[in-house]
Design a protein around this motif. Structure first.
Motif, PDB file in Angstrom:
ATOM      1  N   VAL A 105       1.498   5.561 -13.593  1.00 12.58           N
ATOM      2  CA  VAL A 105       2.127   4.579 -12.709  1.00 12.58           C
ATOM      3  C   VAL A 105       2.981   3.628 -13.542  1.00 12.58           C
ATOM      4  CG1 VAL A 105       1.733   2.743 -11.025  1.00 12.58           C
ATOM      5  CG2 VAL A 105       0.196   4.723 -11.092  1.00 12.58           C
ATOM      6  N   THR A 106       4.299   3.772 -13.386  1.00 13.86           N
ATOM      7  CA  THR A 106       5.237   2.898 -14.096  1.00 13.86           C
ATOM      8  C   THR A 106       6.049   2.037 -13.134  1.00 13.86           C
ATOM      9  OG1 THR A 106       6.882   4.670 -14.122  1.00 13.86           O
ATOM     10  CG2 THR A 106       5.432   4.487 -16.037  1.00 13.86           C
ATOM     11  N   GLY A 107       5.783   2.207 -11.841  1.00 11.82           N
ATOM     12  CA  GLY A 107       6.492   1.452 -10.812  1.00 11.82           C
ATOM     13  C   GLY A 107       6.186   2.052  -9.463  1.00 11.82           C
ATOM     14  N   MET A 108       6.784   1.478  -8.410  1.00 12.00           N
ATOM     15  CA  MET A 108       6.495   1.926  -7.053  1.00 12.00           C
ATOM     16  C   MET A 108       6.850   3.397  -6.841  1.00 12.00           C
ATOM     17  SD  MET A 108       5.158   0.465  -4.337  1.00 12.00           S
ATOM     18  CE  MET A 108       5.584  -1.284  -4.333  1.00 12.00           C
ATOM     19  N   ARG A 113      -2.960   1.997  -1.414  1.00 14.88           N
ATOM     20  CA  ARG A 113      -2.728   0.712  -0.757  1.00 14.88           C
ATOM     21  C   ARG A 113      -2.924  -0.452  -1.719  1.00 14.88           C
ATOM     22  NH1 ARG A 113      -5.140   3.763   3.583  1.00 14.88           N
ATOM     23  NH2 ARG A 113      -7.245   2.997   3.110  1.00 14.88           N
ATOM     24  N   ARG A 114      -3.952  -0.356  -2.555  1.00 13.82           N
ATOM     25  CA  ARG A 114      -4.181  -1.434  -3.519  1.00 13.82           C
ATOM     26  C   ARG A 114      -3.055  -1.481  -4.560  1.00 13.82           C
ATOM     27  NH1 ARG A 114      -6.707  -2.236   0.119  1.00 13.82           N
ATOM     28  NH2 ARG A 114      -8.970  -2.401   0.399  1.00 13.82           N
ATOM     29  N   LEU A 115      -2.631  -0.323  -5.051  1.00 16.35           N
ATOM     30  CA  LEU A 115      -1.541  -0.283  -6.022  1.00 16.35           C
ATOM     31  C   LEU A 115      -0.233  -0.782  -5.407  1.00 16.35           C
ATOM     32  CD1 LEU A 115      -2.183   3.110  -7.844  1.00 16.35           C
ATOM     33  CD2 LEU A 115      -1.907   0.899  -8.981  1.00 16.35           C
ATOM     34  N   LYS A 116       0.035  -0.370  -4.180  1.00 12.75           N
ATOM     35  CA  LYS A 116       1.277  -0.767  -3.521  1.00 12.75           C
ATOM     36  C   LYS A 116       1.362  -2.288  -3.417  1.00 12.75           C
ATOM     37  CE  LYS A 116       3.954  -1.888   0.109  1.00 12.75           C
ATOM     38  NZ  LYS A 116       4.066  -3.230   0.671  1.00 12.75           N
ATOM     39  N   GLU A 117       0.270  -2.921  -2.977  1.00 12.80           N
ATOM     40  CA  GLU A 117       0.289  -4.366  -2.834  1.00 12.80           C
ATOM     41  C   GLU A 117       0.395  -5.059  -4.198  1.00 12.80           C
ATOM     42  OE1 GLU A 117      -2.997  -5.568  -0.399  1.00 12.80           O
ATOM     43  OE2 GLU A 117      -1.890  -5.104   1.431  1.00 12.80           O
ATOM     44  N   TYR A 118      -0.298  -4.529  -5.183  1.00  9.72           N
ATOM     45  CA  TYR A 118      -0.252  -5.093  -6.530  1.00  9.72           C
ATOM     46  C   TYR A 118       1.174  -5.039  -7.087  1.00  9.72           C
ATOM     47  CZ  TYR A 118      -1.106  -5.387 -11.599  1.00  9.72           C
ATOM     48  OH  TYR A 118      -1.070  -5.721 -12.929  1.00  9.72           O
ATOM     49  N   LEU A 119       1.834  -3.887  -6.935  1.00  2.96           N
ATOM     50  CA  LEU A 119       3.204  -3.754  -7.440  1.00  2.96           C
ATOM     51  C   LEU A 119       4.182  -4.588  -6.620  1.00  2.96           C
ATOM     52  CD1 LEU A 119       3.171   0.100  -8.097  1.00  2.96           C
ATOM     53  CD2 LEU A 119       3.124  -1.716  -9.826  1.00  2.96           C
ATOM     54  N   LEU A 145       3.760  -7.466  -5.579  1.00  5.86           N
ATOM     55  CA  LEU A 145       3.687  -8.857  -6.042  1.00  5.86           C
ATOM     56  C   LEU A 145       4.574  -9.101  -7.263  1.00  5.86           C
ATOM     57  CD1 LEU A 145      -0.133  -9.501  -5.625  1.00  5.86           C
ATOM     58  CD2 LEU A 145       1.712 -10.613  -4.360  1.00  5.86           C
ATOM     59  N   GLY A 146       5.230  -8.033  -7.736  1.00  2.00           N
ATOM     60  CA  GLY A 146       6.124  -8.169  -8.877  1.00  2.00           C
ATOM     61  C   GLY A 146       5.504  -7.800 -10.201  1.00  2.00           C
ATOM     62  N   ASN A 147       4.292  -7.285 -10.189  1.00  2.00           N
ATOM     63  CA  ASN A 147       3.653  -6.866 -11.437  1.00  2.00           C
ATOM     64  C   ASN A 147       4.363  -5.652 -12.009  1.00  2.00           C
ATOM     65  OD1 ASN A 147       1.210  -8.663 -11.638  1.00  2.00           O
ATOM     66  ND2 ASN A 147       0.870  -7.808  -9.589  1.00  2.00           N
ATOM     67  N   THR A 148       4.653  -5.685 -13.298  1.00  2.00           N
ATOM     68  CA  THR A 148       5.364  -4.589 -13.958  1.00  2.00           C
ATOM     69  C   THR A 148       4.471  -3.795 -14.896  1.00  2.00           C
ATOM     70  OG1 THR A 148       6.122  -6.122 -15.681  1.00  2.00           O
ATOM     71  CG2 THR A 148       7.589  -5.754 -13.794  1.00  2.00           C
ATOM     72  N   SER A 149       3.242  -4.228 -15.060  1.00  2.00           N
ATOM     73  CA  SER A 149       2.281  -3.460 -15.841  1.00  2.00           C
ATOM     74  C   SER A 149       0.960  -3.445 -15.086  1.00  2.00           C
ATOM     75  CB  SER A 149       2.078  -4.070 -17.233  1.00  2.00           C
ATOM     76  OG  SER A 149       1.152  -5.140 -17.187  1.00  2.00           O
ATOM     77  N   LEU A 150       0.038  -2.591 -15.524  1.00  2.00           N
ATOM     78  CA  LEU A 150      -1.258  -2.473 -14.865  1.00  2.00           C
ATOM     79  C   LEU A 150      -2.326  -3.350 -15.522  1.00  2.00           C
ATOM     80  CD1 LEU A 150      -1.383   1.388 -14.252  1.00  2.00           C
ATOM     81  CD2 LEU A 150      -0.698  -0.416 -12.655  1.00  2.00           C
ATOM     82  N   ALA A 151      -1.900  -4.226 -16.418  1.00  2.00           N
ATOM     83  CA  ALA A 151      -2.859  -5.025 -17.182  1.00  2.00           C
ATOM     84  C   ALA A 151      -3.777  -5.854 -16.284  1.00  2.00           C
ATOM     85  CB  ALA A 151      -2.112  -5.931 -18.153  1.00  2.00           C
ATOM     86  N   CYS A 152      -3.233  -6.360 -15.193  1.00  2.15           N
ATOM     87  CA  CYS A 152      -4.027  -7.226 -14.313  1.00  2.15           C
ATOM     88  C   CYS A 152      -4.565  -6.494 -13.083  1.00  2.15           C
ATOM     89  CB  CYS A 152      -3.181  -8.425 -13.866  1.00  2.15           C
ATOM     90  SG  CYS A 152      -2.709  -9.522 -15.215  1.00  2.15           S
ATOM     91  N   PHE A 153      -4.337  -5.172 -13.025  1.00  4.34           N
ATOM     92  CA  PHE A 153      -4.774  -4.434 -11.842  1.00  4.34           C
ATOM     93  C   PHE A 153      -6.296  -4.464 -11.662  1.00  4.34           C
ATOM     94  CE2 PHE A 153      -5.363  -0.234  -9.525  1.00  4.34           C
ATOM     95  CZ  PHE A 153      -4.978  -0.747  -8.289  1.00  4.34           C
ATOM     96  N   PRO A 154      -7.105  -4.311 -12.717  1.00  2.97           N
ATOM     97  CA  PRO A 154      -8.554  -4.428 -12.510  1.00  2.97           C
ATOM     98  C   PRO A 154      -8.955  -5.772 -11.905  1.00  2.97           C
ATOM     99  CG  PRO A 154      -8.098  -3.424 -14.632  1.00  2.97           C
ATOM    100  CD  PRO A 154      -6.782  -3.923 -14.103  1.00  2.97           C
TER     101      PRO A 154
END
Length: 304
Positions: A217-220, A236-242, A244-253
């Motif tokens: 996952v590098t973007g939408m 759904r969780r990834l879609k909402e996270y991305l 929000l403008g997040n460009t990395s998965l560092a804060c996804f957990p």
């Protein structure tokens, strides 16, 4: 388990947007919507229809906005196949998709525009959607009354049909009877064992599910349209996270922890304690590959 039976028609108005796990339904007697259990009662539209959410399954998203960002969809091939399979099972033919140039949304029509059938429901969810088993044809009991639903009846439902065709993920909530859960899981596992079946396809260029093996996952675009096929709840969780403008998965957990999905992990002989947060069953490697550590049929979500 007793479930409320409501007789009526599945209805496509030409302006509706069903997907693989949601279909509009109009009871013969609209007042029977009042019999559906739940704190958030279904509110019928002017024509009497309510969008019914199919119990026990999750199909790829064809239009998901969520709380943030624009509407997105998962890979079209399997998302549309699930919708078509569900509508065909219910008795619709000549399924047509039309792009509304004003809204940019795709609507679905078919022949005929309504088909008879019935639903079997435990109640509504927190969004006011009626969650049900959906069945074509004449009902097995009187409308407006509860009947005891056993596993043998599942073979008539669109819910189990989609699992058997490999076009939906088994997704269970705590109030759903264990007997029915086991039967639907068996149908899903049989489909999984066929390497060319639906979302479990590993035999062609259009590869299927990578929820357990990992999605880069590098973007939408990585999870939409021609992107990776993953469990819709994870999408759904990834879609909402991305969004929000997040460009990395560092804060996804941390985001998953905040979403606070509650569930138990099932094994052959027991259920785990209640767990809060999908970060407990999601791993990120190399900073960009997301995978789940358990298949969806091993997760029993707590009903909100």
């Amino acid at each position: 388990m007793p479930m409320l039976l409501i007789k009526g028609n599945f209805h496509l108005s030409g302006h509706t947007r069903p997907d693989g796990d949601t279909v509009p339904f109009i009871p013969d007697y609209v007042g029977e919507w009042k019999l559906v259990r739940g704190c958030h009662k279904p509110e019928p539209a002017a024509d009497g229809h309510v969008d019914v959410r199919l119990e026990g399954i999750d199909a790829l998203e064809t239009h998901y906005s969520g709380n943030y960002g624009t509407e997105e969809r998962q890979p079209r091939k399997f998302a549309d196949a699930a919708t078509d399979a569900m509508l065909t099972w219910l008795g619709f033919t000549d399924i047509r998709r039309t792009l509304d140039l004003q809204t940019g949304h795709e609507t679905i029509s078919a022949t005929p525009d309504r088909v008879p059938g019935y639903i079997l429901t435990r109640g509504s969810d927190v969004f006011g959607r009626c969650v049900a088993l959906v069945v074509p044809g004449p009902p097995v009991g009187a409308s407006g009354y509860e009947i005891d639903v056993r596993a043998t009846l599942l073979e008539k439902t669109a819910n189990q049909h989609l699992l058997a065709e490999g076009l939906a993920y088994p997704t269970f909530y705590s109030g759903f009877p264990a007997e029915l859960r086991r039967a639907m899981t068996a149908a899903a596992l049989t489909a999984k064992a066929d390497p060319g079946k639906g979302i479990w396809n590993i035999t062609s260029d259009t590869l299927g599910d990578v929820t357990l093996t990992g999605a880069k996952v590098t973007g939408m675009a990585s999870i939409t349209d021609n992107g990776a096929v993953i469990l819709p709840k994870l999408f759904r969780r990834l879609k909402e996270y991305l969004s929000l403008g997040n460009t990395s998965l560092a804060c996804f957990p941390a985001y998953l922890g905040g979403a606070a999905d509650k569930f138990r992990v099932l094994s052959a002989d027991h259920e785990s304690k209640l767990i809060t947060g999908l970060h407990n069953v999601v791993e990120i490697t190399n900073g960009e590959t997301v995978k789940m550590t358990h298949p969806s049929e091993e997760l029993l979500f707590d009903e909100k």
